[in-house]
Enzyme design. Structure first.
Site, short mmCIF file in Angstrom:
data_model
loop_
_atom_site.label_atom_id
_atom_site.label_comp_id
_atom_site.label_asym_id
_atom_site.label_seq_id
_atom_site.Cartn_x
_atom_site.Cartn_y
_atom_site.Cartn_z
N CYS A 51 0.65 -1.33 0.24
CA CYS A 51 -0.02 0.07 -0.15
C CYS A 51 1.09 1.54 -0.32
CB CYS A 51 -0.93 -0.20 1.15
SG CYS A 51 0.13 0.36 2.30
N ALA A 54 3.04 1.68 2.45
CA ALA A 54 3.87 1.02 2.69
C ALA A 54 5.72 1.30 1.61
CB ALA A 54 4.30 -0.67 2.07
N ARG A 85 13.20 -5.35 6.38
CA ARG A 85 13.11 -5.29 4.84
C ARG A 85 14.49 -5.08 4.73
NH1 ARG A 85 13.60 0.50 2.46
NH2 ARG A 85 13.81 0.20 0.20
N HIS A 183 5.98 5.98 -2.32
CA HIS A 183 6.81 7.05 -3.29
C HIS A 183 7.14 8.88 -3.22
CE1 HIS A 183 7.93 2.53 -4.62
NE2 HIS A 183 8.08 2.36 -3.31
FE1 ICS Z 1 12.71 -0.02 -5.95
MO1 ICS Z 1 10.89 -4.96 -1.98
FE2 ICS Z 1 12.59 -2.76 -4.97
FE3 ICS Z 1 11.46 -0.86 -3.97
FE4 ICS Z 1 13.12 -0.58 -3.27
FE5 ICS Z 1 12.81 -2.94 -1.85
FE6 ICS Z 1 11.51 -4.20 -4.24
FE7 ICS Z 1 10.69 -2.52 -2.65
C1 ICS Z 1 11.67 -2.24 -3.61
S1 ICS Z 1 14.86 -1.62 -5.38
S2 ICS Z 1 12.46 -4.86 -3.07
S3 ICS Z 1 11.46 -0.51 -6.18
S4 ICS Z 1 12.07 -4.20 -6.27
S5 ICS Z 1 14.61 -1.62 -1.88
S6 ICS Z 1 9.40 -3.98 -4.15
S7 ICS Z 1 12.87 1.06 -3.28
S8 ICS Z 1 11.03 -2.63 -0.58
S9 ICS Z 1 9.50 -0.61 -3.26
#
Ligand code: ICS
Length: 529
Positions: A51, A54, A85, A183
């Protein structure tokens, strides 16, 4: 029937029509690999997405070690974001570290009925008394948005009362269609309240920020080690093992390096627009990727000594790992993989898998936008630099996200001819014709695709790994690296290869048979008796 058709065929016509646009069989003609992404999941489908909260608190803010982050919402929201994480952080002299903690207002029904602001204020007072933080961040979860608590007013109140910095993030889980919205919210607030406030003196002419690096399993440390060896000064990392003080100074760097574009592109853009610090897409995952990235950065700075040093470091790092790489290649060559993660790793990790001769049969993202799938070629230089290289009009292709780096076709071709383009991301490019690229791969499709494609290894996360594992397919978590890492850079490539070699040659899971394969798990009788 193709594999995709066999999976889709089981849906109702309405779902079929929708999901069909999210599943692409890779075609050699690049322009045909278009995919629907970043849209709402069909209600009722078991998505693996997270979500907005998150994406904001869990992903972007979480790794900032000296900001005390209070989650305003029911306790579950906080509990499930606690320590899972693996964004690592070191204790540093004079910098608070709250990474081990989980702070929440533990919202209850009466707070929902009568409002939760009082409780939030109390939580802030309590946090001040116990920890004396200099920065507090408030993140709200779903109910807060529904009842209308004004967390921004509370933040202002806290700043005045306690003489601290207090930033509120309205990142209620239901906002947007996935983590992606979170984000963006985190990026906006960091830009508004933190970046640009520092006045640390930057010594080096070669100073960089590393954006979109969250230090999962220590990746950021390894990347930093390599950059520092070459002679770069790393001003800030967004946000792996970071402190507020580092982030405040990001605008003082010469260049921003963007590892995960999806989660941090907004900050990269805003720092460039506001402070004139250009950004460049990099990839420190994979040996080839790392070498190419280091050369691109050197090219940007265009300094003889730095270029020389870059090559020296590459040669030295390579020499140290080459025997291991060759060994693991013999073990892994010809294996197949499926990858399913959030929004950036499924293409970065394909480059690493290719280093060892592993090919991909299926790759997908929970919340990536179309760029991460289809790819874009970008200019690894600032606009001005491009101009100085006699490229006339660099105009912007109309694009929903308005990145200045999307170029018109003729300009693109010209840049391509002059080898001035670096490629940015793009999953399709890493994949062979006939393999599958899937957006928002759901629980049902995961099972079906795995059955049909039978990869040797499935890279995913905690939510989707068990089904694969129990059906005998090796699973490795690409979000948390299980308990391993770092996987970035030269040494990381060896760690990665060692882990998957261990898994593939210890096929424990294929020795068991899931109970439901041999016996029914539900029994019952029909009728009255
Ligand atoms: Fe970028 Mo899990 Fe990506 Fe993002 Fe990153 Fe992680 Fe995954 Fe999540 C990631 S690199 S591993 S898009 S592929 S560290 S889903 S920031 S937490 S939101």
């Amino acid at each position: 029937m193709s594999v995709a058709e066999k999976v889709l065929d089981q849906y109702s016509s309405r779902v079929y029509k929708n999901r069909k646009t999210h599943i692409v069989e890779i075609n050699n003609n690049e322009n045909e690999n278009q995919i629907a992404a970043n849209v709402r999941t069909i209600p009722g489908i078991m998505t693996q997405r997270g979500c907005c909260y998150a994406g904001c608190k869990g992903v972007v803010l979480g790794p900032i070690k000296d900001a005390l982050q209070i989650v305003h919402g029911p306790i579950g929201c906080s509990y499930y974001a606690w320590g899972t994480r693996r964004h690592k952080g070191k204790n540093a002299e004079g910098v608070d570290n709250y990474l081990q903690y989980s702070f929440s207002t533990d919202m209850q029904e009466p707070d929902v009925v009568f409002g939760g602001e009082k409780k939030l204020k109390k939580a802030i007072d309590e946090a001040m008394e116990l920890f004396h933080p200099s920065t507090i961040m408030i993140c709200s979860t779903c109910p807060v948005g529904l009842i209308g608590d004004d967390i921004h007013a509370v933040a202002k109140w806290a700043e005045e009362k306690h003489n601290i910095k207090c930033i509120a993030f309205s990142c209620e889980g239901y906002k947007g269609v996935s983590q992606s919205a979170g984000h963006h919210i985190a990026n906006n607030q960091l830009m508004k309240f933190i970046i640009g406030e520092g006045d640390r003196k930057i010594e080096s002419k070669f100073s960089v920020n590393i954006l979109g690096e969250y230090n999962i399993g220590g990746d950021g440390w390894e990347t930093e080690r390599i950059l520092k060896r070459i002679g770069y000064e790393v001003v800030s990392v967004f946000t792996g093992d970071s402190s507020i003080e580092d982030l405040k100074n990001a605008h003082q760097a010469n260049l921003s390096l963007v590892q995960c574009h999806r989660s941090i592109n907004y900050i990269a853009e805003m720092i460039e627009t506001k402070y004139g610090v250009p950004w460049m897409k990099v990839n420190f995952i994979g040996v080839k990727g790392t070498i190419e990235t280091l050369r691109n950065i050197a090219k940007y700075f265009d300094n003889e000594e730095l270029t020389k040093r870059t090559e020296e470091v590459i040669a030295d790092e390579l020499e140290k790992i080459i025997d291991d790489i060759e060994y693991y290649k013999t073990k892994l060559k010809g294996k197949t993989a499926a990858l399913y993660v959030g929004g950036s790793r499924s293409h970065h990790y394909q480059t690493l898998l290719h280093d060892f001769g592993v090919s991909t049969v299926l790759a997908g993202y929970e919340f990536a936008h179309r760029d991460e799938y289809e790819g874009r070629e970008i200019l690894p230089f600032v606009k001005e630099d491009a101009d100085s290289k006699n490229i006339e009009s660099i105009s912007v292709e109309p694009d929903p996200e308005k990145y200045h780096l999307y170029l018109q076709k003729e300009v693109l071709e010209k840049l391509r001819d002059e080898k001035l383009l670096s490629y940015y991301g793009g999953m399709a490019k890493e994949m062979e014709a006939g393999t599958y690229m899937v957006d928002d791969l759901n629980h049902f499709e995961t099972e079906e695709f795995l059955k049909l494609l039978k990869p040797d290894i499935f890279f995913s996360g905690i939510k989707d790994k068990f089904v694969a594992q129990k059906s005998g397919i090796l699973s490795r978590q690409l979000h948390s690296y299980d308990y391993s890492g770092p996987y970035s850079g030269f040494r990381g490539a060896v760690n990665f290869a060692r882990d998957i070699t261990m898994g593939i040659y210890t096929p424990a899971w294929s020795f068991i048979k899931a109970p439901w394969k041999t016996a029914p798990i539900l029994t019952g009788t029909l009728g009255g008796e």
